[in-house]
Every structure is written in structure tokens, then in C-alpha cells.
Motif scaffolding. Structure first.
Motif, PDB file in Angstrom:
ATOM      1  N   ALA A  37       0.827  -1.210   0.000  1.00 29.90           N
ATOM      2  CA  ALA A  37       0.000   0.000   0.000  1.00 29.90           C
ATOM      3  C   ALA A  37       0.863   1.263   0.000  1.00 29.90           C
ATOM      4  O   ALA A  37       0.529   2.243  -0.679  1.00 29.90           O
ATOM      5  CB  ALA A  37      -0.935  -0.007   1.208  1.00 29.90           C
ATOM      6  N   ILE A  38       1.959   1.246   0.730  1.00 32.99           N
ATOM      7  CA  ILE A  38       2.865   2.402   0.741  1.00 32.99           C
ATOM      8  C   ILE A  38       3.486   2.583  -0.641  1.00 32.99           C
ATOM      9  O   ILE A  38       3.520   3.696  -1.175  1.00 32.99           O
ATOM     10  CB  ILE A  38       3.946   2.250   1.832  1.00 32.99           C
ATOM     11  CG1 ILE A  38       3.307   2.377   3.218  1.00 32.99           C
ATOM     12  CG2 ILE A  38       5.056   3.292   1.652  1.00 32.99           C
ATOM     13  CD1 ILE A  38       4.233   2.023   4.363  1.00 32.99           C
ATOM     14  N   VAL A  50       7.825   6.049  -4.562  1.00 26.35           N
ATOM     15  CA  VAL A  50       9.029   5.406  -4.049  1.00 26.35           C
ATOM     16  C   VAL A  50      10.292   5.898  -4.736  1.00 26.35           C
ATOM     17  O   VAL A  50      11.390   5.638  -4.248  1.00 26.35           O
ATOM     18  CB  VAL A  50       8.939   3.858  -4.142  1.00 26.35           C
ATOM     19  CG1 VAL A  50       7.845   3.330  -3.234  1.00 26.35           C
ATOM     20  CG2 VAL A  50       8.734   3.399  -5.568  1.00 26.35           C
ATOM     21  N   LEU A  51      10.166   6.608  -5.828  1.00 27.66           N
ATOM     22  CA  LEU A  51      11.349   7.102  -6.522  1.00 27.66           C
ATOM     23  C   LEU A  51      11.836   8.439  -5.978  1.00 27.66           C
ATOM     24  O   LEU A  51      12.833   8.974  -6.445  1.00 27.66           O
ATOM     25  CB  LEU A  51      11.073   7.211  -8.027  1.00 27.66           C
ATOM     26  CG  LEU A  51      10.762   5.881  -8.714  1.00 27.66           C
ATOM     27  CD1 LEU A  51      10.441   6.095 -10.186  1.00 27.66           C
ATOM     28  CD2 LEU A  51      11.917   4.905  -8.545  1.00 27.66           C
ATOM     29  N   ALA A  79       9.628  -0.138   2.016  1.00 29.84           N
ATOM     30  CA  ALA A  79       9.085   0.518   0.820  1.00 29.84           C
ATOM     31  C   ALA A  79       9.862   1.768   0.409  1.00 29.84           C
ATOM     32  O   ALA A  79       9.952   2.078  -0.773  1.00 29.84           O
ATOM     33  CB  ALA A  79       7.622   0.887   1.065  1.00 29.84           C
ATOM     34  N   LEU A  80      10.398   2.484   1.398  1.00 28.17           N
ATOM     35  CA  LEU A  80      11.091   3.760   1.147  1.00 28.17           C
ATOM     36  C   LEU A  80      12.471   3.725   1.802  1.00 28.17           C
ATOM     37  O   LEU A  80      12.747   4.489   2.728  1.00 28.17           O
ATOM     38  CB  LEU A  80      10.262   4.921   1.715  1.00 28.17           C
ATOM     39  CG  LEU A  80       8.825   5.034   1.216  1.00 28.17           C
ATOM     40  CD1 LEU A  80       8.021   5.996   2.080  1.00 28.17           C
ATOM     41  CD2 LEU A  80       8.789   5.424  -0.244  1.00 28.17           C
ATOM     42  N   LYS A  83      15.379  -0.546  -3.539  1.00 29.03           N
ATOM     43  CA  LYS A  83      15.942  -1.901  -3.563  1.00 29.03           C
ATOM     44  C   LYS A  83      14.831  -2.929  -3.533  1.00 29.03           C
ATOM     45  O   LYS A  83      14.151  -3.075  -2.540  1.00 29.03           O
ATOM     46  CB  LYS A  83      16.904  -2.107  -2.397  1.00 29.03           C
ATOM     47  CG  LYS A  83      16.239  -1.946  -1.038  1.00 29.03           C
ATOM     48  CD  LYS A  83      17.157  -2.306   0.081  1.00 29.03           C
ATOM     49  CE  LYS A  83      16.367  -2.199   1.376  1.00 29.03           C
ATOM     50  NZ  LYS A  83      17.123  -2.397   2.539  1.00 29.03           N
ATOM     51  N   GLU A  84      14.577  -3.561  -4.572  1.00 29.47           N
ATOM     52  CA  GLU A  84      13.633  -4.670  -4.612  1.00 29.47           C
ATOM     53  C   GLU A  84      12.297  -4.363  -3.933  1.00 29.47           C
ATOM     54  O   GLU A  84      11.696  -5.240  -3.359  1.00 29.47           O
ATOM     55  CB  GLU A  84      14.262  -5.920  -3.956  1.00 29.47           C
ATOM     56  CG  GLU A  84      15.603  -6.331  -4.505  1.00 29.47           C
ATOM     57  CD  GLU A  84      15.556  -6.677  -5.985  1.00 29.47           C
ATOM     58  OE1 GLU A  84      14.554  -7.232  -6.454  1.00 29.47           O
ATOM     59  OE2 GLU A  84      16.541  -6.356  -6.665  1.00 29.47           O
ATOM     60  N   VAL A  85      11.857  -3.106  -3.999  1.00 31.56           N
ATOM     61  CA  VAL A  85      10.611  -2.777  -3.326  1.00 31.56           C
ATOM     62  C   VAL A  85       9.411  -3.418  -4.014  1.00 31.56           C
ATOM     63  O   VAL A  85       8.442  -3.767  -3.359  1.00 31.56           O
ATOM     64  CB  VAL A  85      10.390  -1.259  -3.184  1.00 31.56           C
ATOM     65  CG1 VAL A  85      11.366  -0.668  -2.205  1.00 31.56           C
ATOM     66  CG2 VAL A  85      10.454  -0.561  -4.507  1.00 31.56           C
TER      67      VAL A  85
END
Length: 173
Positions: free
Chosen positions: A11-12, A18-19, A159-160, A166-168
Motif C-alpha cells: 500500500a505504501i 518510491v522514486l 518501501a522507502l 531496492k527490490e521494493v
């Protein structure tokens, strides 16, 4: 978006970009150490700060109704704010999370009018609302609050991550 703890990372990732470089994020963790149920934000803030994140609002230095405006004024305008707060909900929702784009309205559950906070927000449903909210927050189980805080802090770190992406995608599926 309402989610259970096991879907929190996904969800996050789905809600918060995330970028974004980690130095652009500020976590504003709202609540007080004087109320068990309202301590969710400060516990998350303490855990994230210990992990190296930029945080306003910890157990030692909480962000609450009396200092919220002053603390928000500390944040440079180019930062992306993720607010973390506790909330009350339905009995069936206790222990779940809400992650959404847009600000959180701190204090709304107890009738306070405070400035909205965040570009994104994560809220944890710590107890049932509807009657005597202050009393309910005071009598929320600390073990639930700490467990939820650990889930939020862990999901944010997955997630962050501070050291870049990394592999999120794999972690969120």
C-alpha cells in the motif's frame, strides 16, 4: 486505502512515490506520549529517527495540538511530508491501517480543529470510536500501539529505504 498489516508495504509503494530521494521526505509523526492510543505517531517517529530518517515527532519530542503549527513551520517548503497518526474507527477495523494521498486532519476524531498535515498520510486504527473518544484513547492497549508502530516503521523502511530503491516491488507483492 484501508489495509491489514501484511499489505502495508504494498500500500505504501502504491500510494507514496518510491522514486523520491529519501532526503526529500519528512515524516511528521503526530501524537502524544500522555495518551496510550495517541502515542502511535511518536513511537513510529522514534523508530524511524533511530533508523536515520528525517522525522519530526518522537516520544521524547512529540508533535501535538499545542506545538503542531510551530513544528510544521520548521519544514522547508521543498520537502514531501508523510504524516503518521493514530485514529479511532469501527471495532472490526482495529489494528488496520489507512494510507492515502493528501493530508491527515489531526485531532478530528476528538473534535479539535488543527491544520491539515502532509502530502501523504498513514493512519493506524488503534481503537473503536463513537463515544468518549478521549477515554478510549487513554485506555488503548499499549501492546497494540507498539505492535502497529513496529509494522509501520518496518513497512516504511522496506518501501522507502534510505539507501535508494531496492527490490521494493518484490517486497510489496
Amino acid at each position: 486505502m484501508r489495509v491489514a498489516g501484511d499489505n502495508l508495504v504494498h500500500a505504501i509503494i502504491k500510494t507514496i512515490p518510491v522514486l523520491l530521494p529519501s532526503d526529500k521526505l519528512v515524516f511528521v509523526c503526530i501524537g502524544t506520549d500522555r495518551s496510550t492510543g495517541d502515542s502511535l505517531g511518536p513511537f513510529v517517529g522514534t523508530m524511524l529517527k533511530e533508523a536515520g530518517y528525517c522525522v519530526i515527532g518522537t516520544i521524547d519530542e512529540p508533535v501535538h495540538a499545542e506545538n503542531l503549527t510551530d513544528r510544521l513551520n520548521e519544514i522547508p517548503p521543498d520537502k514531501v511530508i508523510v504524516a503518521v497518526d493514530a485514529c479511532l474507527g469501527k471495532k472490526s477495523s482495529i489494528g488496520s491501517f489507512q494510507i492515502n494521498k493528501g493530508p491527515v486532519k489531526p485531532g478530528a476524531g476528538v473534535g479539535k480543529i488543527l491544520p491539515p498535515v502532509g502530502h501523504y498520510h498513514i493512519m493506524g486504527v488503534v481503537n473503536a470510536g463513537g463515544f468518549m473518544e478521549y477515554f478510549v484513547l487513554q485506555n488503548t492497549r499499549l501492546s497494540l500501539v507498539i505492535s502497529m508502530a513496529k509494522q509501520i516503521a518496518s513497512a516504511i523502511q522496506t518501501a522507502l529505504p534510505l539507501n535508494g530503491i531496492k527490490e521494493v516491488a518484490a517486497a510489496g507483492e
